[in-house]
Structure formats: structure tokens, C-alpha cells
Design a protein around this motif. Structure first.
Motif, PDB file in Angstrom:
ATOM      1  N   CYS A   1       0.847  -1.209   0.000  1.00 43.04           N
ATOM      2  CA  CYS A   1       0.000   0.000   0.000  1.00 43.04           C
ATOM      3  C   CYS A   1       0.878   1.253   0.000  1.00 43.04           C
ATOM      4  N   PHE A   2       1.932   1.227   0.807  1.00 40.37           N
ATOM      5  CA  PHE A   2       2.843   2.375   0.848  1.00 40.37           C
ATOM      6  C   PHE A   2       3.509   2.584  -0.512  1.00 40.37           C
ATOM      7  N   ARG A   3       3.913   1.500  -1.154  1.00 40.00           N
ATOM      8  CA  ARG A   3       4.613   1.605  -2.446  1.00 40.00           C
ATOM      9  C   ARG A   3       3.734   2.224  -3.527  1.00 40.00           C
ATOM     10  N   ILE A   4       2.461   1.872  -3.553  1.00 38.24           N
ATOM     11  CA  ILE A   4       1.607   2.335  -4.652  1.00 38.24           C
ATOM     12  C   ILE A   4       0.895   3.652  -4.348  1.00 38.24           C
ATOM     13  N   LEU A   5       0.979   4.133  -3.092  1.00 39.06           N
ATOM     14  CA  LEU A   5       0.239   5.343  -2.723  1.00 39.06           C
ATOM     15  C   LEU A   5       1.110   6.485  -2.230  1.00 39.06           C
ATOM     16  N   SER A   6       2.398   6.250  -1.972  1.00 35.01           N
ATOM     17  CA  SER A   6       3.226   7.248  -1.296  1.00 35.01           C
ATOM     18  C   SER A   6       3.765   8.346  -2.204  1.00 35.01           C
ATOM     19  N   MET A   7       3.879   8.098  -3.487  1.00 40.67           N
ATOM     20  CA  MET A   7       4.483   9.081  -4.388  1.00 40.67           C
ATOM     21  C   MET A   7       3.500  10.212  -4.731  1.00 40.67           C
ATOM     22  N   LYS A   8       4.050  11.347  -5.152  1.00 39.76           N
ATOM     23  CA  LYS A   8       3.208  12.486  -5.536  1.00 39.76           C
ATOM     24  C   LYS A   8       2.340  12.150  -6.749  1.00 39.76           C
ATOM     25  N   THR A   9       2.867  11.272  -7.597  1.00 39.80           N
ATOM     26  CA  THR A   9       2.132  10.907  -8.809  1.00 39.80           C
ATOM     27  C   THR A   9       1.226   9.692  -8.611  1.00 39.80           C
ATOM     28  N   SER A  10       1.130   9.189  -7.374  1.00 38.28           N
ATOM     29  CA  SER A  10       0.318   7.998  -7.117  1.00 38.28           C
ATOM     30  C   SER A  10      -1.169   8.305  -7.285  1.00 38.28           C
TER      31      SER A  10
ATOM     32  N   ILE B   1      -7.623   9.640  -0.978  1.00 35.56           N
ATOM     33  CA  ILE B   1      -6.484   9.383  -0.101  1.00 35.56           C
ATOM     34  C   ILE B   1      -6.334  10.450   0.971  1.00 35.56           C
ATOM     35  N   ASP B   2      -6.805  11.687   0.704  1.00 29.64           N
ATOM     36  CA  ASP B   2      -6.709  12.743   1.714  1.00 29.64           C
ATOM     37  C   ASP B   2      -7.681  12.510   2.865  1.00 29.64           C
ATOM     38  N   GLU B   3      -8.742  11.733   2.622  1.00 29.89           N
ATOM     39  CA  GLU B   3      -9.668  11.373   3.699  1.00 29.89           C
ATOM     40  C   GLU B   3      -9.141  10.177   4.485  1.00 29.89           C
ATOM     41  N   GLY B   4      -8.410   9.326   3.803  1.00 29.70           N
ATOM     42  CA  GLY B   4      -7.823   8.163   4.449  1.00 29.70           C
ATOM     43  C   GLY B   4      -8.799   7.001   4.568  1.00 29.70           C
ATOM     44  N   PHE B   5      -8.272   5.821   4.802  1.00 23.94           N
ATOM     45  CA  PHE B   5      -9.104   4.627   4.952  1.00 23.94           C
ATOM     46  C   PHE B   5      -8.399   3.637   5.867  1.00 23.94           C
ATOM     47  N   ASP B   6      -9.178   2.772   6.478  1.00 21.16           N
ATOM     48  CA  ASP B   6      -8.641   1.733   7.357  1.00 21.16           C
ATOM     49  C   ASP B   6      -8.494   0.436   6.574  1.00 21.16           C
ATOM     50  N   PHE B   7      -7.356  -0.240   6.792  1.00 17.48           N
ATOM     51  CA  PHE B   7      -7.090  -1.498   6.103  1.00 17.48           C
ATOM     52  C   PHE B   7      -6.148  -2.326   6.960  1.00 17.48           C
ATOM     53  N   LEU B   8      -6.572  -3.500   7.352  1.00 19.82           N
ATOM     54  CA  LEU B   8      -5.746  -4.429   8.135  1.00 19.82           C
ATOM     55  C   LEU B   8      -5.259  -3.818   9.443  1.00 19.82           C
ATOM     56  N   GLY B   9      -6.121  -3.055  10.106  1.00 21.59           N
ATOM     57  CA  GLY B   9      -5.783  -2.522  11.411  1.00 21.59           C
ATOM     58  C   GLY B   9      -4.990  -1.238  11.407  1.00 21.59           C
TER      59      GLY B   9
ATOM     60  N   ASP C   1      -1.211  16.699   3.745  1.00 20.38           N
ATOM     61  CA  ASP C   1      -0.497  17.698   2.947  1.00 20.38           C
ATOM     62  C   ASP C   1       0.438  17.033   1.934  1.00 20.38           C
ATOM     63  N   GLY C   2      -0.034  15.972   1.325  1.00 18.17           N
ATOM     64  CA  GLY C   2       0.735  15.293   0.288  1.00 18.17           C
ATOM     65  C   GLY C   2       1.681  14.218   0.781  1.00 18.17           C
ATOM     66  N   LYS C   3       1.808  14.049   2.109  1.00 19.01           N
ATOM     67  CA  LYS C   3       2.711  13.029   2.665  1.00 19.01           C
ATOM     68  C   LYS C   3       1.894  11.867   3.213  1.00 19.01           C
ATOM     69  N   LEU C   4       2.205  10.659   2.734  1.00 18.43           N
ATOM     70  CA  LEU C   4       1.466   9.472   3.167  1.00 18.43           C
ATOM     71  C   LEU C   4       1.974   9.005   4.531  1.00 18.43           C
ATOM     72  N   LEU C   5       1.053   8.847   5.472  1.00 21.23           N
ATOM     73  CA  LEU C   5       1.375   8.305   6.789  1.00 21.23           C
ATOM     74  C   LEU C   5       0.473   7.108   7.063  1.00 21.23           C
ATOM     75  N   ILE C   6       1.080   6.040   7.528  1.00 23.22           N
ATOM     76  CA  ILE C   6       0.331   4.838   7.902  1.00 23.22           C
ATOM     77  C   ILE C   6       0.442   4.686   9.420  1.00 23.22           C
ATOM     78  N   LYS C   7      -0.700   4.759  10.108  1.00 28.15           N
ATOM     79  CA  LYS C   7      -0.726   4.713  11.564  1.00 28.15           C
ATOM     80  C   LYS C   7      -1.693   3.614  12.023  1.00 28.15           C
ATOM     81  N   PRO C   8      -1.541   3.152  13.270  1.00 29.88           N
ATOM     82  CA  PRO C   8      -2.565   2.246  13.806  1.00 29.88           C
ATOM     83  C   PRO C   8      -3.925   2.927  13.766  1.00 29.88           C
ATOM     84  N   SER C   9      -4.945   2.235  13.321  1.00 29.30           N
ATOM     85  CA  SER C   9      -6.274   2.839  13.231  1.00 29.30           C
ATOM     86  C   SER C   9      -6.871   3.033  14.629  1.00 29.30           C
ATOM     87  N   LYS C  10      -7.729   4.026  14.743  1.00 29.99           N
ATOM     88  CA  LYS C  10      -8.379   4.296  16.038  1.00 29.99           C
ATOM     89  C   LYS C  10      -9.179   3.089  16.508  1.00 29.99           C
TER      90      LYS C  10
END
Length: 553
Positions: free
Chosen positions: A169-178, A310-318, A325-334
Motif C-alpha cells: 500500500c505504501f509503495r503504490i500510494l506514497s508518491m506524488k504521482t500515485s 487518499i486525503d480522507e484516508g481509509f482503514d485497512f488491516l488494522g 499535505d501530500g505526505k502518506l502516513l500509515i498509523k494504527p487505526s483508532k
């Protein structure tokens, strides 16, 4: 000479479970699996079926199948016949009974377990013989499923984990052109609704045996129910059958243009598909997925399938995946954090009168397991939050036990100083003593003590049954084991000195297998904890040594 029969005895009839040479069994099965992979890659399906028959009829395959179902977590859970294989004699006999001729599976025992959405998930529990038969045929099916699997499918596959899916998920979503849009997909009752005809026609497995499993039915509250669709969730082979049913979707999605940025990541029956516009996902990708699934008797779950920016975000696998602001962050979901804290809260609530040392032993694996799961994402701040919330719960637990005592007294009794840290929830373990006679001090595990480390995603094309990837998987296994043992210099040193293998069965000791420390000279006979007196062994091998009083060199 038939080396397969000679693995442990001159004939099947005289086999004794403790005498089986497991290294030879594994080598025999491995050779056949490698040949199945090669035949699959060449499209020689008659050869594949012949090799499968050879494997499922072999002593080595049968012994390993029985070993698997008698050493996993479900070994103490019986099916409708109430029988378990807990003795060497019953296991030896079981190996001789795993024959195709005359085989008839019994119905599954149906139980229901709660899901996170408060609904109940059906689980089917086969009898031990049916589990072993499934494990046996899985040995012959997995080389095929791994050869033909979607590269970005990660659920219930050997050498793959949720961290690999999150890494993709990080590989396909982290770039500016993703891609900016994500289709969150969930299949409605995947295990229960797969079309039996499709399975029988498309899965390279003994058709007669497969049909019997699919039509075995289940018993719930002493009533027998038929099974017209689906593969029961809970069977040894069920997850592989479900995965093979969904394989091929990734190839269908490759029909889109590169500029459409359509990529899929799937874990079991949960998946996401990216796209460069909401309209593309809703009007083209989603209908394609629905058509692919309908052929297999499946459909998307309306309440769980949605298109998200992607700016709203989604939960996937916990975890929560979102761009800030254009930077992808993956955090534990609430939701996942709340589930962990609720579990801790319930344990503390149910053990108001328990000894502190017992409470620590109950909580530590929960906290440690949750933190290790999230150690590859942006979780340091969340770890500190979880530690703080657990401290509050423990302080309430301690105050409730001593309502008439002062806070100073309670702190002194339950919260110790460890190095530069104060307020450490700790207790002395009277059952474990240092050489000087003082008890060991056991500390509650802190989530924030787990260092954050980026997970190295598995190669999409990597196949654990293909010899050309053997070095690759050995290097990954060694790296994982080093990370697992780096907290203990003694364990890491033992593992390295032993060449990473168990001195009893001569098979690798990996991060996913339970292991034990064996004292060459027992402590009751004067043995010590020096490295020269210790051996790192598999947990089940360690039990075998003590039950049979074997000598470990």
C-alpha cells in the motif's frame, strides 16, 4: 529401496511416532513439491496430478499432515466425534488411516465467534482425520497455488504477512504521482458462498476428495445442515481454496492503461484497488470486479465497499492510510487501538483480585503482540498513548485493592524504579530465583519500548516452493530471526552457533515457530545457565527430549 517407507520403520504397520525421522520426511515431500512447481510452470497438468497422487500416498506426506494437526493451536479442539490425537499411539495409528479408498468425511461442528461489527462469524471444526486429510492434500496443492497466485495477494500464504500488504500500500500510494482514489472492497460471506461447481472444475485437486469435503455438511445444535455452496471457514485447506478462487483478479485489472494507475492489494477477502479517478473506479473497475466474482458465486458487500480519496484516508488491516499535505502516513487505526485497550481493560476488570505477577503475565503478551504488529508503521506516538492509558487502568486497579492506603504506599508496593524509569508496574517472581537466591523482577511490557523499523516487503513473484528463490527466503528468515533475538545476546549467540537449526530435528528455527531453551545438564542435577549448557530447540522437540529422556549434544 523405498526411502519413503524407510523413514522410520520397515513398514507402515510397525511405525512408531517418536522414531520418525522428520528431516527425511521433509526432504521427501520437498522434492515432490519442487517437481510439482516445475510441472505447473510448464503446464504439464497430467504430470502435476501424477505427482500429487505420489505425494498424498507417501508415508512422509501422511506423517507431516498428522504432525501439523496435532501440533497447531486447534489440537485440543475436537470435531463432532469428540476424538483427539494426543498420544504417540493415536498419532502412529492416524498415519496408517489416511487413505483415499473408503474415505468419507464427517460433518463439521459449527460454532459461531463474534466479529468486530457485533455480528457472528460461522466457523467449521472438522474431526481430526478430516483435518489431517486436508493437511495432506494441502501439501500437494500449495505448490500450485503459490505458483499461480496473484503477486499482491498476501492472506494466509506461506512466508507472507499483513505487513507485506501494508508495505505494498505504501509503495503504490506514497508518491506524488500515485493514484488519489481507492476502492475499498469486501466480499460478502466469501467462505460461505463460493460456487462448488467452480471449485471442482478449476482447483487442481483430487475431485472425488474435494467434492466430499464440500458436501460434508455441518452440525449445529445436533441438527445436520447440508452445504450447497462455500468452503467452511476453519478447515485446514479452506483459506487456500478461497485464495485460489480470487486469484486472477489482478491479471484482469492489468487490462487497464498504465495512466489509469489501477493497482490491487488483497489480504484474504479484503482488498483495495487504486485508480486515478472516482468515476473510473465506480464505472469501470467495480463492474469488472463484480463480474469476476459473480462467476465464482460471490458478490461485494454493499455496506463495506466504498470509494475514498487518499486525503480522507481509509482503514485497512488494522491501520489507517492517509495523506497529510501530500505526505502518506500509515498509523494504527483508532478502531484497532480501541480494540487493544478494550482487551486490556477487560483483563484488568476480570482480575481485580489476581496477584500482580499473574496480571503482568496476562497483559504482557497482549501488549507485546499488538506493538510488534504495528512496529513497521508510524506508531511511536500511539505507543506512548497506549502505555499511558494502560497505566491509568493499572493505577485504578491498585487503588481499588487498597482504598485505605495512601498513594505513596500504593506506588511503593506496585510501581518500581527500573534504571531511569519510575512508575514501572513490576513484581518479584518467587518461582524464578537468581543464583544469589533473590527472585527475578518481572516488568510489564511497554508498547513504547518497541523500536519502529520499516518492514522489507516480500517480492511479489517469490515462491517458497521454487528452488530459485531458496536463497532469497533463507536470507529473509535469517534477518527476521536476528531481529527477533536481538533483545537477547545469549539467544542470538546460541542460534548462530547452532547454524540456525534445532539440534534434535536438524530443521531451521524460525521467527514464526515456538522455541525453548534446553539445559544439557538439568538444573535439578546441578546444571547452570551458561551458554555451554544451553541449546535452542523447537518447543515440540524439547518436549520430545524430556518425555523420552533423550540426550542432546
Amino acid at each position: 529401496m523405498n526411502t519413503d517407507v524407510n523413514v522410520c520403520a520397515s513398514s507402515y504397520g510397525t511405525v512408531q511416532w517418536p522414531d520418525i525421522k522428520w528431516a527425511q520426511c521433509i526432504r521427501n515431500v520437498r522434492r515432490l513439491q519442487i517437481r510439482i512447481v516445475k510441472a505447473t510452470q510448464e503446464g504439464r497438468w497430467n504430470k502435476v496430478k501424477a505427482l500429487q497422487r505420489l505425494l498424498t500416498g507417501s508415508f512422509s506426506g501422511k506423517a507431516l499432515a498428522v504432525k501439523r494437526v496435532t501440533e497447531n493451536q486447534g489440537k485440543r479442539t475436537a470435531g463432532v466425534d469428540g476424538q483427539l490425537w494426543s498420544t504417540s499411539q493415536s498419532k502412529s495409528h492416524a498415519v496408517q488411516t489416511l487413505n483415499r479408498r473408503g474415505y468419507k468425511p464427517l460433518p463439521l461442528r459449527r460454532v459461531y465467534i463474534p466479529k468486530s461489527n457485533m455480528k457472528m462469524r460461522p466457523l467449521g471444526i472438522p474431526i481430526m482425520k478430516d483435518r489431517a486429510m486436508q493437511a495432506l492434500h494441502l501439501l500437494a496443492l500449495e505448490p500450485i497455488s503459490e505458483t499461480n497466485a496473484d503477486w499482491n495477494s498476501y492472506g494466509f500464504r506461506p512466508e507472507r504477512a499483513t505487513q507485506d500488504a501494508i508495505g505494498q500500500c505504501f509503495r503504490i500510494l506514497s508518491m506524488k504521482t500515485s493514484a488519489k482514489w481507492i476502492l475499498e472492497g469486501d466480499i460478502k460471506g466469501c467462505f460461505d458462498n463460493i460456487n462448488h461447481g467452480w471449485l471442482i472444475n478449476n482447483i487442481t485437486l483430487d475431485k472425488k476428495i474435494l467434492r466430499k469435503w464440500l458436501k460434508a455438511g455441518y452440525i449445529y445444535k445436533r441438527i445436520l445442515y447440508p452445504t450447497e455452496t462455500g468452503t467452511p471457514q476453519g478447515g485446514v485447506i479452506s483459506a487456500t481454496l478461497a485464495g485460489m478462487t480470487l486469484d486472477g483478479l489482478e491479471a484482469e485489472l492489468r487490462k487497464f492503461r498504465r495512466q489509469d494507475k489501477v493497482h490491487m492489494v488483497r489480504y484474504a477477502d479484503d482488498f483495495i484497488i487504486t485508480g486515478n479517478s472516482k468515476e473510473l473506479l465506480e464505472n469501470e473497475v467495480k463492474p469488472l470486479v463484480e463480474k469476476f466474482l459473480s462467476i465464482r458465486g460471490l458478490e461485494l458487500s454493499p455496506e463495506k465497499t466504498s470509494v475514498t480519496h487518499i486525503d480522507e484516508g481509509f482503514d485497512f488491516l488494522g491501520v489507517n492510510i492517509r495523506k497529510y499535505d501530500g505526505k502518506l502516513l500509515i498509523k494504527p487505526s483508532k478502531k484497532n487501538v480501541k480494540a487493544c485497550l478494550d482487551k486490556v481493560r477487560n483483563i484488568i476488570k476480570d482480575n481485580k483480585a489476581a496477584k500482580q505477577i499473574n496480571l503482568i503475565k496476562m497483559l504482557t503478551p497482549i501488549i507485546q503482540g499488538w506493538a510488534n504488529y504495528h512496529k513497521s508503521v508510524v506508531a511511536k506516538k500511539t505507543f506512548r498513548h497506549v502505555d499511558n492509558e494502560i497505566w491509568k487502568l493499572l493505577w485504578q486497579w491498585a487503588r481499588r485493592r487498597h482504598p485505605d492506603k495512601s498513594s505513596v504506599w500504593i506506588k511503593k508496593k506496585y510501581f518500581k524504579t527500573d534504571g531511569n524509569r519510575n512508575w514501572v508496574f513490576a513484581a518479584d517472581d518467587a518461582e524464578r530465583l537468581h543464583p544469589n537466591g533473590k527472585p527475578y523482577r518481572v516488568l510489564l511490557f511497554r508498547a513504547s519500548s518497541v523500536p519502529i523499523k520499516r518492514h522489507v516487503k516480500i517480492k511479489g513473484e517469490a515462491n517458497p516452493f521454487d528452488p530459485k528463490f531458496e536463497t532469497y527466503f533463507e536470507e529473509r528468515s535469517t534477518s527476521k530471526m536476528r531481529d527477533t533475538l536481538k533483545g537477547s545476546k545469549q539467544l542470538l549467540s546460541l542460534w548462530l552457533n547452532q547454524g540456525g537449526v534445532c539440534p534434535i530435528c536438524r530443521q531451521p528455527i524460525t521467527a514464526v515457530m515456538p522455541w525453548s531453551l534446553h539445559h544439557v545438564a538439568r538444573k535439578v542435577e546441578g546444571g547452570n545457565d551458561n551458554a555451554s549448557n544451553l541449546r535452542l530447540t523447537h518447543h515440540h522437540c524439547h518436549r520430545k527430549v524430556h518425555s523420552r529422556k533423550l540426550e542432546v549434544v
